[in-house]
Design a protein around this motif. Structure first.
Motif, PDB file in Angstrom:
ATOM      1  N   PHE A 176      64.761  59.793 -33.798  1.00  0.00           N
ATOM      2  CA  PHE A 176      65.958  60.616 -33.737  1.00  0.00           C
ATOM      3  C   PHE A 176      66.196  61.087 -32.310  1.00  0.00           C
ATOM      4  O   PHE A 176      65.285  61.166 -31.491  1.00  0.00           O
ATOM      5  CB  PHE A 176      65.896  61.807 -34.709  1.00  0.00           C
ATOM      6  N   ASP A 187      74.678  68.963 -42.536  1.00  0.00           N
ATOM      7  CA  ASP A 187      74.832  67.531 -42.283  1.00  0.00           C
ATOM      8  C   ASP A 187      76.316  67.228 -42.120  1.00  0.00           C
ATOM      9  O   ASP A 187      77.057  67.153 -43.108  1.00  0.00           O
ATOM     10  CB  ASP A 187      74.245  66.708 -43.428  1.00  0.00           C
ATOM     11  N   ASN A 240      73.105  61.270 -41.486  1.00  0.00           N
ATOM     12  CA  ASN A 240      71.993  61.341 -40.530  1.00  0.00           C
ATOM     13  C   ASN A 240      72.272  62.207 -39.315  1.00  0.00           C
ATOM     14  O   ASN A 240      71.515  62.174 -38.343  1.00  0.00           O
ATOM     15  CB  ASN A 240      71.571  59.940 -40.062  1.00  0.00           C
ATOM     16  N   TYR A 297      70.479  63.447 -34.465  1.00  0.00           N
ATOM     17  CA  TYR A 297      70.916  62.191 -35.101  1.00  0.00           C
ATOM     18  C   TYR A 297      69.685  61.349 -35.369  1.00  0.00           C
ATOM     19  O   TYR A 297      68.993  60.929 -34.441  1.00  0.00           O
ATOM     20  CB  TYR A 297      71.908  61.438 -34.215  1.00  0.00           C
ATOM     21  N   ALA A 298      69.397  61.095 -36.633  1.00  0.00           N
ATOM     22  CA  ALA A 298      68.237  60.294 -37.027  1.00  0.00           C
ATOM     23  C   ALA A 298      68.679  58.857 -37.268  1.00  0.00           C
ATOM     24  O   ALA A 298      69.752  58.595 -37.825  1.00  0.00           O
ATOM     25  CB  ALA A 298      67.607  60.867 -38.300  1.00  0.00           C
ATOM     26  N   PHE A 299      67.843  57.896 -36.848  1.00  0.00           N
ATOM     27  CA  PHE A 299      68.182  56.474 -37.023  1.00  0.00           C
ATOM     28  C   PHE A 299      66.954  55.698 -37.473  1.00  0.00           C
ATOM     29  O   PHE A 299      65.829  56.205 -37.446  1.00  0.00           O
ATOM     30  CB  PHE A 299      68.731  55.887 -35.724  1.00  0.00           C
TER      31      PHE A 299
END
Length: 429
Positions: A89, A392, A396, A427-429
């Motif tokens: 992230f 949120d 994400n 921001y998580a990926f």
């Protein structure tokens, strides 16, 4: 029906009609003989046709049915027979920190998240604002089949605590190793969360870490074996003292046993640790025994809420609790090590509201029973409370605001406090 059989039937019908019409003119026996000869000829033709068909089938190449290729992974991508996954992230935070006493150095990791033992006592109060992206994190995971099991590996890094960069021009920071381990079957080898810790008890927060005062929180190299609900591990030893520094002369690793329970209610872990605490001062060396017990977990409340908790206590548990707010041992006037007792815990509540928002808040504390011969400036307790709103705003992508207040007290009764407001975008990926 084949044309050959149709011809046979038509011929039979015509012959029968012919026999009926000219029975008196021709000899019946001769016509029957002719019919038998025709049937025999048709049989020979049918047999020849069948033999030719069987020969074609025999020489026709059989279509191969190749083994179906394994389906592509649903999470990650495949290189050869290894499945790789990359993730992490990006985390950008703004901290406004107010201290009742003294200041925290701009290069200290305590400017990035709450470290209970770093709250200053004495001096003039200060207020500072920091922008940082150092808690940004990435990982690479790999797995492949080996025999009837799977061999997997995980490497994870972030940029906190880097000594490489500064805020003058580039804000460049080097990665630091968080986790690096391999797993095969029931075995784990490498650097991972301590088996003494249940990570599901960590409260959700806008900052990197919250309520760390009474929390078991350690990552370190280890060898772990898991069997059903049980976990057993030997982990990297290190003896910290309150008045003679950190020692690294242990011979016996820290030993941890843990039992996990989980279900619709959530999960609860009971863990115990046994430690050799040893120091070698050249002319004198001494050792003592340390132990601790922890109960922690996350309990589901309704459909969306949960309560997270950790209760811990023991002698000589030192660096395992409170981000080393205390130490494992003290060196008494006779040159002997004494394990330092301490106990603490945390409780957090997470409450969802709406479709994408939630509140998270709680309390944590650690209380230390220091020997009387130590200086009055030794930490006797650390406590904190916090509240955070997280939202949120897209898949994400999470925005968070948080307010926390911490208090550190020393043996003399003097204390110092920290109040910090945090705004976070992740921001998580």
């Amino acid at each position: 029906m084949s044309r050959t059989f149709k011809a046979l039937l038509l011929s039979s019908a015509a012959l029968t009609s012919s026999l009926g019409a000219a029975a008196e003119a021709d000899d019946l026996e001769s016509r029957i003989a002719a019919l038998e000869a025709m049937v025999s000829e048709l049989k020979s033709e049918l047999a020849a046709t069948r033999a030719g068909h069987e020969e074609i089938v025999r020489v026709q190449p059989v279509a191969a049915h190749p083994e179906a290729a394994p389906p592509p992974p649903t999470d990650g991508f495949r290189v050869g027979d290894t499945t790789l996954k990359f993730g992490g992230f990006v985390d950008a935070d703004v901290h406004v920190t107010s201290l009742s006493d003294g200041a925290i150095s701009g290069s200290s990791i305590a400017r990035d998240f709450y470290i209970p033992g770093a709250t200053p006592i004495g001096g003039n109060g200060t207020t500072s604002t920091d922008f940082t992206a150092e808690s940004t994190r990435f990982f690479l995971a790999a797995s492949r089949p080996v025999g009837d099991k799977t061999l997997s590996a995980h490497i994870e890094m972030d940029f906190l605590g880097s000594g490489q960069g500064n805020e003058l021009v580039s804000n460049s920071y080097s990665p630091r190793l968080r986790r690096a381990f391999m797993k095969y079957g029931n075995w784990l080898v490498g650097q991972e969360w301590s088996t003494f810790q249940n990570t599901s008890a960590i409260p959700e927060s806008a900052s990197f870490l919250i309520l760390s005062d009474g929390m078991v929180f350690v990552r370190q190299p280890q060898i772990r074996y898991t069997h059903g609900n049980w976990m057993f591990a030997v982990e990297n030893p290190n003896t910290t003292t309150l008045n003679s520094g950190s020692r690294d002369e242990n011979l016996i690793p820290d030993v941890v046993a843990r039992y996990n329970m989980s279900g619709e209610f959530g999960n609860v872990s009971i863990a115990g640790i046994a430690r050799q605490l040893r120091a070698d001062f050249g002319t004198v060396e001494d050792e003592t025994f340390g132990y601790g017990l922890s109960v922690s977990g996350r309990l589901n409340v309704g459909d969306t809420d949960d309560i997270r908790f950790n209760l811990v206590g023991g002698d000589g548990i030192g660096r395992y609790v409170g981000l080393a707010a205390s130490r494992s041992t003290a060196l008494d006037p006779n040159g002997e090590l004494e394990a330092v007792p301490s106990f603490g815990g945390l409780i957090g509540w997470r409450h969802a509201f709406g479709e994408t928002a939630r509140f998270s808040g709680g309390y944590s504390g650690l209380f230390i029973d220091n020997p009387d011969y130590l200086a009055d400036t030794v930490t006797s307790s650390v406590q904190s409370v916090f509240g955070a709103i997280l939202w949120d705003v897209a898949p994400n992508v999470t925005l968070g605001t948080e307010l926390m207040h911490g208090l550190r007290e020393v043996e003399s009764g003097v204390d110092g406090s920290i109040t910090r407001f945090t705004f976070s975008t992740k921001y998580a990926f």
